[in-house]
Every structure is written in C-alpha cells, then in structure tokens.
Motif scaffolding. Structure first.
Motif, PDB file in Angstrom:
ATOM      1  N   PHE A  48       0.855  -1.184   0.000  1.00 54.83           N
ATOM      2  CA  PHE A  48       0.000   0.000   0.000  1.00 54.83           C
ATOM      3  C   PHE A  48       0.890   1.232   0.000  1.00 54.83           C
ATOM      4  CE2 PHE A  48      -1.901  -3.419   2.447  1.00 54.83           C
ATOM      5  CZ  PHE A  48      -3.062  -3.624   1.735  1.00 54.83           C
ATOM      6  N   ALA A  49       0.474   2.257  -0.764  1.00 54.08           N
ATOM      7  CA  ALA A  49       1.284   3.466  -0.841  1.00 54.08           C
ATOM      8  C   ALA A  49       0.368   4.687  -0.965  1.00 54.08           C
ATOM      9  CB  ALA A  49       2.234   3.397  -2.028  1.00 54.08           C
ATOM     10  N   ALA A  50       0.873   5.800  -0.476  1.00 53.62           N
ATOM     11  CA  ALA A  50       0.198   7.086  -0.607  1.00 53.62           C
ATOM     12  C   ALA A  50       1.290   8.143  -0.666  1.00 53.62           C
ATOM     13  CB  ALA A  50      -0.734   7.325   0.574  1.00 53.62           C
ATOM     14  N   GLY A  51       1.344   8.871  -1.761  1.00 48.77           N
ATOM     15  CA  GLY A  51       2.400   9.853  -1.967  1.00 48.77           C
ATOM     16  C   GLY A  51       2.204  11.119  -1.152  1.00 48.77           C
ATOM     17  N   LYS A  52       3.260  11.912  -1.077  1.00 48.08           N
ATOM     18  CA  LYS A  52       3.228  13.136  -0.277  1.00 48.08           C
ATOM     19  C   LYS A  52       2.291  14.197  -0.855  1.00 48.08           C
ATOM     20  CE  LYS A  52       7.516  12.839   2.176  1.00 48.08           C
ATOM     21  NZ  LYS A  52       8.648  13.565   2.705  1.00 48.08           N
ATOM     22  N   LYS A  53       1.920  14.040  -2.120  1.00 48.62           N
ATOM     23  CA  LYS A  53       0.997  15.001  -2.720  1.00 48.62           C
ATOM     24  C   LYS A  53      -0.395  14.924  -2.101  1.00 48.62           C
ATOM     25  CE  LYS A  53       3.174  15.221  -7.247  1.00 48.62           C
ATOM     26  NZ  LYS A  53       3.011  14.982  -8.686  1.00 48.62           N
ATOM     27  N   LEU A  54      -0.678  13.837  -1.409  1.00 44.21           N
ATOM     28  CA  LEU A  54      -2.005  13.671  -0.809  1.00 44.21           C
ATOM     29  C   LEU A  54      -2.201  14.543   0.420  1.00 44.21           C
ATOM     30  CD1 LEU A  54      -2.629   9.828  -0.996  1.00 44.21           C
ATOM     31  CD2 LEU A  54      -3.302  11.604  -2.587  1.00 44.21           C
ATOM     32  N   GLY A  55      -1.117  14.899   1.080  1.00 43.04           N
ATOM     33  CA  GLY A  55      -1.242  15.734   2.270  1.00 43.04           C
ATOM     34  C   GLY A  55      -0.254  15.317   3.337  1.00 43.04           C
ATOM     35  N   ASN A  56      -0.583  15.669   4.573  1.00 44.97           N
ATOM     36  CA  ASN A  56       0.325  15.376   5.676  1.00 44.97           C
ATOM     37  C   ASN A  56       0.270  13.893   6.055  1.00 44.97           C
ATOM     38  OD1 ASN A  56      -2.051  15.118   7.072  1.00 44.97           O
ATOM     39  ND2 ASN A  56      -1.824  16.994   8.259  1.00 44.97           N
ATOM     40  N   ALA A  57       1.043  13.493   7.025  1.00 45.39           N
ATOM     41  CA  ALA A  57       1.162  12.085   7.407  1.00 45.39           C
ATOM     42  C   ALA A  57      -0.173  11.498   7.865  1.00 45.39           C
ATOM     43  CB  ALA A  57       2.214  11.925   8.501  1.00 45.39           C
ATOM     44  N   VAL A  58      -0.957  12.295   8.555  1.00 48.14           N
ATOM     45  CA  VAL A  58      -2.253  11.815   9.035  1.00 48.14           C
ATOM     46  C   VAL A  58      -3.153  11.443   7.853  1.00 48.14           C
ATOM     47  CG1 VAL A  58      -4.342  12.485  10.290  1.00 48.14           C
ATOM     48  CG2 VAL A  58      -2.105  13.154  11.156  1.00 48.14           C
ATOM     49  N   THR A  59      -3.177  12.300   6.855  1.00 46.84           N
ATOM     50  CA  THR A  59      -3.997  12.057   5.664  1.00 46.84           C
ATOM     51  C   THR A  59      -3.504  10.839   4.901  1.00 46.84           C
ATOM     52  OG1 THR A  59      -4.387  14.428   5.517  1.00 46.84           O
ATOM     53  CG2 THR A  59      -4.873  13.117   3.559  1.00 46.84           C
ATOM     54  N   ARG A  60      -2.197  10.750   4.704  1.00 46.75           N
ATOM     55  CA  ARG A  60      -1.633   9.609   3.965  1.00 46.75           C
ATOM     56  C   ARG A  60      -1.895   8.300   4.699  1.00 46.75           C
ATOM     57  NH1 ARG A  60       2.847  13.072   3.822  1.00 46.75           N
ATOM     58  NH2 ARG A  60       4.077  11.612   5.052  1.00 46.75           N
ATOM     59  N   ASN A  61      -1.752   8.302   6.012  1.00 44.71           N
ATOM     60  CA  ASN A  61      -2.013   7.087   6.790  1.00 44.71           C
ATOM     61  C   ASN A  61      -3.479   6.690   6.727  1.00 44.71           C
ATOM     62  OD1 ASN A  61       0.618   6.579   7.556  1.00 44.71           O
ATOM     63  ND2 ASN A  61       0.462   7.891   9.363  1.00 44.71           N
ATOM     64  N   LEU A  86      -1.295  -1.179  -4.210  1.00 44.27           N
ATOM     65  CA  LEU A  86      -2.403  -0.232  -4.270  1.00 44.27           C
ATOM     66  C   LEU A  86      -1.899   1.147  -3.866  1.00 44.27           C
ATOM     67  CD1 LEU A  86      -5.129  -2.410  -2.531  1.00 44.27           C
ATOM     68  CD2 LEU A  86      -4.717  -2.136  -4.973  1.00 44.27           C
ATOM     69  N   VAL A  87      -2.089   2.112  -4.747  1.00 48.89           N
ATOM     70  CA  VAL A  87      -1.613   3.479  -4.524  1.00 48.89           C
ATOM     71  C   VAL A  87      -2.823   4.404  -4.479  1.00 48.89           C
ATOM     72  CG1 VAL A  87      -0.128   5.326  -5.362  1.00 48.89           C
ATOM     73  CG2 VAL A  87       0.488   2.945  -5.798  1.00 48.89           C
ATOM     74  N   GLY A  88      -2.967   5.112  -3.377  1.00 47.22           N
ATOM     75  CA  GLY A  88      -4.084   6.042  -3.231  1.00 47.22           C
ATOM     76  C   GLY A  88      -3.863   7.312  -4.025  1.00 47.22           C
ATOM     77  N   ARG A  89      -4.935   7.861  -4.566  1.00 44.01           N
ATOM     78  CA  ARG A  89      -4.885   9.123  -5.292  1.00 44.01           C
ATOM     79  C   ARG A  89      -5.582  10.207  -4.472  1.00 44.01           C
ATOM     80  NH1 ARG A  89      -5.955   8.191 -11.701  1.00 44.01           N
ATOM     81  NH2 ARG A  89      -3.762   7.871 -12.219  1.00 44.01           N
ATOM     82  N   ALA A  90      -5.473  11.448  -4.921  1.00 41.01           N
ATOM     83  CA  ALA A  90      -6.014  12.588  -4.181  1.00 41.01           C
ATOM     84  C   ALA A  90      -7.518  12.475  -3.953  1.00 41.01           C
ATOM     85  CB  ALA A  90      -5.684  13.880  -4.910  1.00 41.01           C
ATOM     86  N   ALA A  91      -8.238  11.887  -4.880  1.00 39.07           N
ATOM     87  CA  ALA A  91      -9.693  11.759  -4.731  1.00 39.07           C
ATOM     88  C   ALA A  91     -10.059  10.818  -3.582  1.00 39.07           C
ATOM     89  CB  ALA A  91     -10.314  11.257  -6.029  1.00 39.07           C
ATOM     90  N   ALA A  92      -9.145   9.936  -3.192  1.00 41.78           N
ATOM     91  CA  ALA A  92      -9.426   8.968  -2.128  1.00 41.78           C
ATOM     92  C   ALA A  92      -9.364   9.591  -0.740  1.00 41.78           C
ATOM     93  CB  ALA A  92      -8.437   7.806  -2.207  1.00 41.78           C
ATOM     94  N   VAL A  93      -8.834  10.795  -0.636  1.00 45.17           N
ATOM     95  CA  VAL A  93      -8.666  11.432   0.676  1.00 45.17           C
ATOM     96  C   VAL A  93     -10.016  11.654   1.358  1.00 45.17           C
ATOM     97  CG1 VAL A  93      -7.924  13.557   1.823  1.00 45.17           C
ATOM     98  CG2 VAL A  93      -6.474  12.504   0.090  1.00 45.17           C
ATOM     99  N   ASP A  94     -11.013  12.067   0.599  1.00 40.46           N
ATOM    100  CA  ASP A  94     -12.315  12.409   1.180  1.00 40.46           C
ATOM    101  C   ASP A  94     -13.354  11.304   1.023  1.00 40.46           C
ATOM    102  OD1 ASP A  94     -11.367  14.952   1.874  1.00 40.46           O
ATOM    103  OD2 ASP A  94     -11.734  15.668  -0.167  1.00 40.46           O
ATOM    104  N   LEU A  95     -12.949  10.139   0.577  1.00 43.14           N
ATOM    105  CA  LEU A  95     -13.901   9.052   0.317  1.00 43.14           C
ATOM    106  C   LEU A  95     -14.244   8.252   1.562  1.00 43.14           C
ATOM    107  CD1 LEU A  95     -12.855   7.328  -3.015  1.00 43.14           C
ATOM    108  CD2 LEU A  95     -14.794   8.777  -2.602  1.00 43.14           C
TER     109      LEU A  95
END
Length: 121
Positions: A48-61, A86-95
């Motif tokens: 599982f991965a989430a890049g730094k473009k998604l936000g801070n550590a809390v958001t990525r986690n 599986l790599v999360g994208r920006a749209a997944a932050v609010d899902l």
C-alpha cells in the motif's frame, strides 16, 4: 471466521515494491492505481502506498488504512498467484470506505484477477 490481514502478506522490502512496479501491469481510476503481477513469492503479497501530494502524514495514513481495509475484505476473492500494489490518489482522501471498495472491485474485475466463482455473482 475472523478476517484479518496477516503481516506476512504485506510487502515491506523496497526491492519487492520495485519488482511489482517494474514487472507489473497497472490500472487506474480516479481513486486509486493498482499494480499487479504474477507472484514472485510462494504466496501472494500486497503493498500500500500514498504519496506526499495527498497531504500530511495523518492524511496519507488514513488513505493507506482505507486501502488495507478494502483489500482485507476482498482478499479471498482475488486469485492466489498475484502480487498487488495499491496506490491512493487525491480523490481517495475524502472518500468513505464503501466508495473505495467499489473502485477496488472494478479495478480487480478489469485486471481479471478475481476467482471464477466470484465473477459469476
């Protein structure tokens, strides 16, 4: 039956991440990117991965937690001889998890990595 995600199924080594990136095929939708390839371990593994473009550590986690939960719920439906990233994208932050589940399931269907009895449902 207790459904839990065993730690031995999760990819930890950077070299294993790179193998999945290099040899794997990718599919994407607006919520996530899924890399998949034939397993190079005796059993399938997942990362599982989430890049730094998604936000801070809390958001990525949070995104990675949602991805883990979605995979945990559906791992028995996936063929045993595949490794996934599986790599999360920006749209997944609010899902919510149900929307992410639908995205994951549609990617698995497109990749043709679901077991036969699941596809017939």
């Amino acid at each position: 039956m207790k459904y839990s995600l065993q730690k031995k199924l999760i990819v930890k080594e950077n070299s294993d991440f790179q193998k999945i990136y290099r040899c794997g095929r990718s599919l994407a939708n607006k919520n996530m990117v899924m890399y998949y390839c034939k397993a190079f371990h005796p059993s399938h593994k997942v990362a599982f991965a989430a890049g730094k473009k998604l936000g801070n550590a809390v958001t990525r986690n949070r995104v990675k937690r949602l991805l883990r939960e979605v995979y945990r719920l559906h791992r028995r439906e996936i063929k045993d001889d595949y490794c996934l990233l599986l790599v999360g994208r920006a749209a997944a932050v609010d899902l919510k998890s149900t929307a992410l589940e639908k995205s994951f399931y549609s990617l698995c269907k497109r990749a043709n990595i679901l077991k036969k009895e699941v596809e017939k449902k």
